[in-house]
Design a protein around this motif. Sequence first.
Motif, PDB file in Angstrom:
ATOM      1  N   CYS A 112       0.836  -1.194   0.000  1.00 36.32           N
ATOM      2  CA  CYS A 112       0.000   0.000   0.000  1.00 36.32           C
ATOM      3  C   CYS A 112       0.876   1.252   0.000  1.00 36.32           C
ATOM      4  CB  CYS A 112      -0.889  -0.030   1.237  1.00 36.32           C
ATOM      5  SG  CYS A 112      -1.848   1.457   1.477  1.00 36.32           S
ATOM      6  N   CYS A 171      -6.964   4.115   3.232  1.00 37.36           N
ATOM      7  CA  CYS A 171      -5.614   4.523   2.840  1.00 37.36           C
ATOM      8  C   CYS A 171      -5.648   5.393   1.588  1.00 37.36           C
ATOM      9  CB  CYS A 171      -4.742   3.299   2.601  1.00 37.36           C
ATOM     10  SG  CYS A 171      -4.073   2.645   4.130  1.00 37.36           S
ATOM     11  N   VAL A 208      -4.870   4.190  10.605  1.00 37.72           N
ATOM     12  CA  VAL A 208      -5.170   3.504   9.349  1.00 37.72           C
ATOM     13  C   VAL A 208      -4.862   2.015   9.467  1.00 37.72           C
ATOM     14  CG1 VAL A 208      -4.314   3.209   6.997  1.00 37.72           C
ATOM     15  CG2 VAL A 208      -4.983   5.465   7.801  1.00 37.72           C
ATOM     16  N   CYS A 229      -4.344  -0.493   0.131  1.00 35.89           N
ATOM     17  CA  CYS A 229      -4.929  -1.678   0.756  1.00 35.89           C
ATOM     18  C   CYS A 229      -6.403  -1.462   1.066  1.00 35.89           C
ATOM     19  CB  CYS A 229      -4.177  -2.026   2.027  1.00 35.89           C
ATOM     20  SG  CYS A 229      -4.379  -0.804   3.329  1.00 35.89           S
ATOM     21  N   ARG A 237      -7.707  -0.744   9.101  1.00 32.33           N
ATOM     22  CA  ARG A 237      -7.568  -1.753   8.049  1.00 32.33           C
ATOM     23  C   ARG A 237      -7.751  -3.165   8.625  1.00 32.33           C
ATOM     24  NH1 ARG A 237      -3.752  -4.488   4.803  1.00 32.33           N
ATOM     25  NH2 ARG A 237      -2.388  -4.479   6.607  1.00 32.33           N
ATOM     26  N   CYS A 296       0.176   3.041   3.788  1.00 34.48           N
ATOM     27  CA  CYS A 296       0.596   2.449   5.073  1.00 34.48           C
ATOM     28  C   CYS A 296       1.733   1.454   4.908  1.00 34.48           C
ATOM     29  CB  CYS A 296      -0.589   1.790   5.787  1.00 34.48           C
ATOM     30  SG  CYS A 296      -1.152   0.276   5.013  1.00 34.48           S
TER      31      CYS A 296
HETATM   32 ZN   LIG Z   1      -2.767   0.889   3.474  1.00 36.05          ZN
END
Ligand SMILES: [Zn+2]
Length: 156
Positions: A15, A36, A54, A32, A58, A18
Amino acid sequence: MTYELKQLYREPCNCLFCGEPIPDGRPDKKFCSSVCKNRWHNRKNSSPRDKVQVRIIRILERNYDILERLVNLGIKQLDILILINMGFNINYGTSYRKSGIHDRYACFDISYELTPSRIKKIVRNPMETGADFNNPWKKPEPKRLPGRSFALSADP
Ligand SMILES: [Zn+2]
């Protein structure tokens, strides 16, 4: 190599925001999650605190996706190793309470029990049906519709 093969053998992508690996998506995916993606586009607000949030959001989103799939398939319990292999992180949820001797957790509106070997009693909490949120097993009071002579059960 065909497109399909390239997809099978593609390098794991991370990603852009992140840095975590992107769960099985198209090879051109850059993020992801939608969280994000949004944070990347609002990068001026991004900070180490954002990245922590985040990362956890996630994990919760992935847990919720898995729980929702199980609920939709009518699966109420599962070996915990299978659950973890599906990508579920048992260390994260949105609430916890003790229910008798059981440990009852929730991820948003889906609650479940965790034992050392199983996830059990996976249910979507019937918040909208007038049921007791603290006791999802209690049958909600039947609702009476105006102008009708019978009681409509709010049971899903
Ligand atoms: Zn991410």
